[in-house]
Design an enzyme around this catalytic site. Structure first.
Site, PDB file in Angstrom:
ATOM      1  N   ASN A  48      36.072  -2.665  -0.157  1.00 52.11           N
ATOM      2  CA  ASN A  48      36.826  -3.032   1.041  1.00 52.11           C
ATOM      3  C   ASN A  48      37.388  -4.442   0.914  1.00 52.11           C
ATOM      4  O   ASN A  48      36.775  -5.335   0.311  1.00 52.11           O
ATOM      5  CB  ASN A  48      36.017  -2.832   2.332  1.00 52.11           C
ATOM      6  CG  ASN A  48      34.680  -3.534   2.360  1.00 52.11           C
ATOM      7  OD1 ASN A  48      34.066  -3.759   1.335  1.00 52.11           O
ATOM      8  ND2 ASN A  48      34.229  -3.890   3.550  1.00 52.11           N
ATOM      9  N   GLU A  50      39.026  -7.120   3.477  1.00 55.28           N
ATOM     10  CA  GLU A  50      39.343  -7.432   4.872  1.00 55.28           C
ATOM     11  C   GLU A  50      40.439  -8.492   4.962  1.00 55.28           C
ATOM     12  O   GLU A  50      40.871  -9.055   3.951  1.00 55.28           O
ATOM     13  CB  GLU A  50      38.053  -7.856   5.589  1.00 55.28           C
ATOM     14  CG  GLU A  50      37.046  -6.709   5.597  1.00 55.28           C
ATOM     15  CD  GLU A  50      35.783  -7.002   6.385  1.00 55.28           C
ATOM     16  OE1 GLU A  50      35.513  -8.174   6.724  1.00 55.28           O
ATOM     17  OE2 GLU A  50      35.055  -6.027   6.673  1.00 55.28           O
ATOM     18  N   ASN A  51      40.895  -8.720   6.176  1.00 52.41           N
ATOM     19  CA  ASN A  51      42.018  -9.625   6.394  1.00 52.41           C
ATOM     20  C   ASN A  51      41.812 -10.361   7.714  1.00 52.41           C
ATOM     21  O   ASN A  51      41.254  -9.781   8.663  1.00 52.41           O
ATOM     22  CB  ASN A  51      43.321  -8.803   6.434  1.00 52.41           C
ATOM     23  CG  ASN A  51      44.550  -9.669   6.307  1.00 52.41           C
ATOM     24  OD1 ASN A  51      44.975 -10.320   7.256  1.00 52.41           O
ATOM     25  ND2 ASN A  51      45.124  -9.702   5.127  1.00 52.41           N
ATOM     26  N   CYS A  59      39.785  -0.032   3.368  1.00 50.97           N
ATOM     27  CA  CYS A  59      38.461   0.508   3.046  1.00 50.97           C
ATOM     28  C   CYS A  59      38.303   0.697   1.540  1.00 50.97           C
ATOM     29  O   CYS A  59      39.280   0.850   0.799  1.00 50.97           O
ATOM     30  CB  CYS A  59      38.267   1.858   3.725  1.00 50.97           C
ATOM     31  SG  CYS A  59      38.093   1.786   5.507  1.00 50.97           S
ATOM     32  N   GLU A  61      37.174   3.317  -0.001  1.00 48.43           N
ATOM     33  CA  GLU A  61      37.635   4.640  -0.443  1.00 48.43           C
ATOM     34  C   GLU A  61      39.141   4.645  -0.683  1.00 48.43           C
ATOM     35  O   GLU A  61      39.630   5.232  -1.655  1.00 48.43           O
ATOM     36  CB  GLU A  61      37.298   5.715   0.611  1.00 48.43           C
ATOM     37  CG  GLU A  61      35.809   5.882   0.880  1.00 48.43           C
ATOM     38  CD  GLU A  61      35.320   5.014   2.036  1.00 48.43           C
ATOM     39  OE1 GLU A  61      35.753   3.850   2.158  1.00 48.43           O
ATOM     40  OE2 GLU A  61      34.490   5.506   2.814  1.00 48.43           O
ATOM     41  N   CYS A  92      35.148   6.483   7.189  1.00 50.46           N
ATOM     42  CA  CYS A  92      35.807   6.474   8.501  1.00 50.46           C
ATOM     43  C   CYS A  92      36.782   7.662   8.590  1.00 50.46           C
ATOM     44  O   CYS A  92      37.088   8.318   7.584  1.00 50.46           O
ATOM     45  CB  CYS A  92      36.544   5.154   8.724  1.00 50.46           C
ATOM     46  SG  CYS A  92      38.120   5.016   7.864  1.00 50.46           S
TER      47      CYS A  92
END
Ligand SMILES: O=c1ccn([C@H]2C[C@H](O)[C@@H](CO)O2)c(=O)[nH]1
Ligand SMILES: [Zn+2]
Length: 138
Positions: A48, A50-51, A59, A61, A92
């Site tokens: 993952n 993030e930002n 994610c 995946e 998710c």
């Protein structure tokens, strides 16, 4: 729908656990790694990312799927998702649909802890029943 085997491939588990360490998750502190086997036997991994603009995070995946497609792969045989919480890191909703694009309903999804212990195994069909996929457009 039959359940997937409890036994994930050791190499795939190790790849997911290793790539999890590279996750960029300063906001959630929830690191995730994913490793998948493509039809040709290649392993593709993602973590993952993030930002600061939170919804722009991606994610693990999705990263693994993007790596597979960039390498020319089009079919996922199995995937390991290595999360860091107390329980299994279940993909998710968005990732379930992304996996559906390249995986069959009987594709196993192995969910492990950071050390690679398998906590839960489901098929993609179990995670996303009655799904909409490429065949629906035929
Ligand atoms: O299956 C999952 C579930 C969550 N996350 C990420 C998204 C976000 O960066 C963090 C917390 O939701 O974990 C994944 O990468 N894969
Ligand atoms: Zn996701």
């Amino acid at each position: 729908m039959t359940s997937a085997s409890q036994h994930a491939d050791v190499k795939l588990i190790e790849a997911a656990s290793a790539i999890r360490e590279r996750a960029y998750a300063p906001y959630s502190s929830f690191k995730v790694g994913a490793a998948l086997y493509c039809e040709d036997g290649a392993i593709h991994v993602g973590c993952n990312v993030e930002n600061a603009a939170y919804p722009e995070g991606i994610c693990a995946e999705g990263g693994a799927i993007a790596a597979m497609v960039a390498a020319g792969g089009r079919k996922i045989m199995e995937i390991v998702v290595c999360g860091g919480g107390s329980g299994p890191c279940t993909p998710c909703g968005g990732c379930r649909q992304k996996l559906r694009e390249f995986g069959a309903p009987d594709m196993p999804v192995y969910m492990t802890d950071p050390a690679g212990q398998v906590l839960l195994v489901k098929t993609l069909g179990e995670l996303l029943p009655d799904s909409f996929g490429p065949e629906n457009l035929d």
